[in-house]
Scaffold this active site. Structure first.
Site, mmCIF file in Angstrom:
data_model
loop_
_atom_site.group_PDB
_atom_site.id
_atom_site.type_symbol
_atom_site.label_atom_id
_atom_site.label_comp_id
_atom_site.label_asym_id
_atom_site.label_seq_id
_atom_site.Cartn_x
_atom_site.Cartn_y
_atom_site.Cartn_z
ATOM 1 N N LYS A 232 -16.859 6.771 4.036
ATOM 2 C CA LYS A 232 -17.321 6.242 5.321
ATOM 3 C C LYS A 232 -18.247 7.247 5.996
ATOM 4 O O LYS A 232 -19.340 6.915 6.428
ATOM 5 C CB LYS A 232 -16.106 5.919 6.194
ATOM 6 N N GLU B 285 -13.773 16.610 -0.449
ATOM 7 C CA GLU B 285 -13.273 16.237 -1.780
ATOM 8 C C GLU B 285 -14.273 15.309 -2.477
ATOM 9 O O GLU B 285 -14.625 15.497 -3.645
ATOM 10 C CB GLU B 285 -11.924 15.498 -1.666
ATOM 11 N N GLY C 293 -11.330 3.707 8.212
ATOM 12 C CA GLY C 293 -11.249 4.037 6.776
ATOM 13 C C GLY C 293 -10.137 3.280 6.072
ATOM 14 O O GLY C 293 -10.342 2.692 5.009
ATOM 15 N N ARG C 294 -8.935 3.268 6.651
ATOM 16 C CA ARG C 294 -7.800 2.630 5.974
ATOM 17 C C ARG C 294 -7.807 1.116 6.125
ATOM 18 O O ARG C 294 -6.911 0.437 5.632
ATOM 19 C CB ARG C 294 -6.484 3.236 6.471
ATOM 20 N N GLU D 40 -0.845 6.965 8.656
ATOM 21 C CA GLU D 40 -2.032 7.493 9.331
ATOM 22 C C GLU D 40 -2.259 6.720 10.641
ATOM 23 O O GLU D 40 -2.753 7.268 11.613
ATOM 24 C CB GLU D 40 -3.267 7.392 8.424
ATOM 25 N N HIS E 92 16.710 2.365 -11.119
ATOM 26 C CA HIS E 92 17.236 3.394 -12.017
ATOM 27 C C HIS E 92 16.857 4.787 -11.528
ATOM 28 O O HIS E 92 16.904 5.748 -12.285
ATOM 29 C CB HIS E 92 16.729 3.138 -13.437
ATOM 30 N N LYS F 191 -8.018 20.355 7.602
ATOM 31 C CA LYS F 191 -9.377 20.451 7.047
ATOM 32 C C LYS F 191 -10.055 21.722 7.553
ATOM 33 O O LYS F 191 -10.687 22.447 6.781
ATOM 34 C CB LYS F 191 -10.222 19.246 7.483
#
Ligand code: F6P
Length: 554
Positions: free
Chosen positions: A206, A212, A267-268, A353, A384, A512
């Site tokens: 965005k 990263e 963003g999400r 977030e 399990h 960050k």
């Protein structure tokens, strides 16, 4: 100070709590034969059974009164009409416009966003069709066989989750890969699987400032240029998805190869925008349209359905009920569908977030707890692994079980076993197994009295653990779109009740900043041959030990 706990609606729930804690779920079912019929809802693509919860008619009335008192209908109206619902960033949150199917204008700052939304969707469809049909060729004239999406957070989790979920509809000759982690192993191991002549890289960010993503994209570009490709071939192999044309150009991607979205898309919440390009490449434009339609229909449900029958509202109210009144701190998402294996991770970002906040919209401190920890893995695997704690641990963990009636891959009796296990877990969590039953079972099996005394408490299940079951006919593009929108609105309603802003994420900034300072300090220490001393002793110690392990300092 604002205290939600002092409002009449909150107090009414507090007063009601003891009565609900005094009766078990099993008692509730025995008392009310119509409980299943009463506590169920339908919404586009989905049926919800919420009868296995610590509620009765009175609880639901009081919870709905809380939603009303906290202005949920007004807040929904503000969300859908493009008001600034994210005041700390001065933005609307119009993910619903990205999937809107009607003809009304949707305005931000007075201008209709719909023509722009549709133009980008059209460009995505033209591009996807070319790639899918083999008409988009790489620099040696070969068709694209692999697509590598480079992004992180909302620019990764949504497209990754949805392409996995919709595998049965995927293009047979196009492999999708997702690289998010700055750990070089993620990119290096992916590049080992692909060929520069036939690979398309999508750089999804965005802001186009995320370290990263830019680091991974640079590595991918260098790898590409180390083949026989020339700089001018980059345009055939790299496209960008972003709101930031300037940064895209500065990175070296032609803005003709950029699919745009806008700052009013969080963003999400961006899966429905250009960020969904990998999904469209995988399932095709027609299926992507069904995906948008499912979400749009869920938007209409959320917007127009009275609170008591509104699925995202009811799910949110149950989360508030458990988090704030029963003191639960986590919420399990258990999809009984292997294709939904990344859905819990996707919901972690969406929920944590969004609602991991400690201040109200006006900046004052909250007085009650907010978003729970969301976690999960698909069933039956979870049974399990962590289900032991759900059944016999000391913590109460509300859970959503997600199930399709039909399998996308009918095969023997697999699906019947999957369904049986899903239903068995919700039944077992509710009913438990009383000591009397354990003892009777062991006696019938001829176990000695001493053995029974030694084992009976270990084999007792308290039960009384609440669950929701979400059921669909089949997991496809439409039902997945509706499911995601359902949770988006659930998260929004929770935030509306807690009066927090679900659309900012200032909490990710500090890490960050510190990462960038530590990065600089580590390099400077290596160059100067001196240990770092500007942080706390633990951080200094770790930096210096790592530098020395890397043989940079004696
Ligand atoms: O650091 C958090 C975050 O800002 C998320 O909210 C976002 O989804 C992710 O980073 C990626 O951001 P971008 O798409 O701008 O690269």
């Amino acid at each position: 100070m604002k205290t939600l706990a002092n409002t009449p609606a909150w107090k009414a729930l507090s007063e009601h709590l003891d009565a609900m804690q005094a009766t078990s779920l099993v008692d509730q079912f025995e008392r009310d034969e119509r409980r299943y019929e009463k506590f169920q809802l339908t919404a586009p693509g989905w049926f919800l059974d919420y009868s296995k919860n610590h509620i009765n008619d009175e609880s639901m009335q009081r919870l709905v009164a809380l939603a009303q008192a906290q202005g949920v209908p007004e807040k929904f109206a503000a969300l859908f009409s493009g008001d600034i619902v994210n005041p700390t960033e001065g933005r609307a949150a119009l993910h619903s416009a990205l999937r809107y199917q009607g003809n009304e204008p949707i305005r931000v700052d007075g201008s209709d966003v719909m023509p722009g939304v549709r133009a980008v969707l059209d460009r995505m469809a033209t591009f996807s069709t070319k790639v899918r049909d083999g008409a988009w060729l790489g620099f040696t004239g070969k068709r694209i066989t692999d697509v590598v999406n480079i992004g992180i957070g909302g620019s990764d989790l949504g497209p990754l989750m949805a392409t996995e979920a919709l595998q049965p509809f995927a293009h047979a000759a196009l492999k999708l890969h997702f690289v998010s982690n700055v750990d070089g192993s993620h990119m290096v191991s992916t590049l080992k699987k692909v060929n520069p002549e036939t690979t398309l890289f999508i750089v999804a960010s965005k802001t186009f400032t995320t370290i990263e993503t830019l680091t991974n994209a640079n590595t991918a570009r260098s790898w590409f240029l180390e083949s026989d490709a020339a700089e001018s071939d980059v345009a055939k192999h790299f496209v960008a998805l972003s709101t930031n044309a300037e940064k895209v150009a500065a990175f070296g991607i032609d803005t003709n190869n950029m699919f745009e979205f806008w700052d009013w898309v969080g963003g999400r919440y961006s899966l429905w925008s250009a960020i969904g390009l990998p999904v469209m490449l995988s399932i095709g434009p027609d299926n992507f349209q069904r995906f948008l339609q499912g979400a749009a229909d869920m938007d209409e449900h959320a917007k127009n359905t009275p609170l008591a029958e509104n699925m995202p509202v009811v799910l949110a109210l149950l989360t508030v009920w458990y988090s704030n009144f029963f003191g639960t701190t986590s919420h399990l998402i258990a999809p009984y569908d292997q294709y939904l294996h990344r859905f819990p991770a996707y919901l972690q970002q969406l929920t944590m977030e969004s609602n991991g906040k400690s201040v109200h919209v006006d900046g004052s401190r909250v007085s009650v707890s907010t978003g729970p920890v969301v976690w999960g893995e698909p069933g039956t695997n979870g049974q399990h692994a962590y289900f032991q704690l759900l059944h016999q641990g000391t913590r109460l963990i509300p859970a959503d079980f997600i199930l399709a009636a039909e399998s996308c891959n009918p095969c023997g009796n697999h699906h019947e076993l999957l369904i049986a296990n899903c239903l068995a877990q919700t039944e077992a969590l509710m009913k438990g197994k009383p000591t009397s039953e354990v003892v009777a079972e062991m006696q019938a099996a001829g176990v000695s009295t001493e053995q029974i005394d030694a084992l009976k408490t270990h084999r007792t299940f308290d039960g009384n653990r609440p669950t929701n079951t979400l059921l669909t006919q089949r997991l496809d593009a439409y039902s997945l779109g509706a499911l995601i929108a359902l949770y988006e609105h659930k998260v929004f309603v929770e935030a509306a009740i807690w009066d927090i802003n679900p659309f900012d994420q200032w909490g990710v900034e500090l890490g960050k900043q510190l990462a960038s300072a530590i990065y600089d300090d580590m390099q400077a220490a290596v160059q100067a041959g001196k240990p770092v001393s500007s942080h706390d002793s633990s951080t200094n110690g770790l930096i210096n030990r790592i530098n020395s392990l890397r043989n940079h300092l004696a």
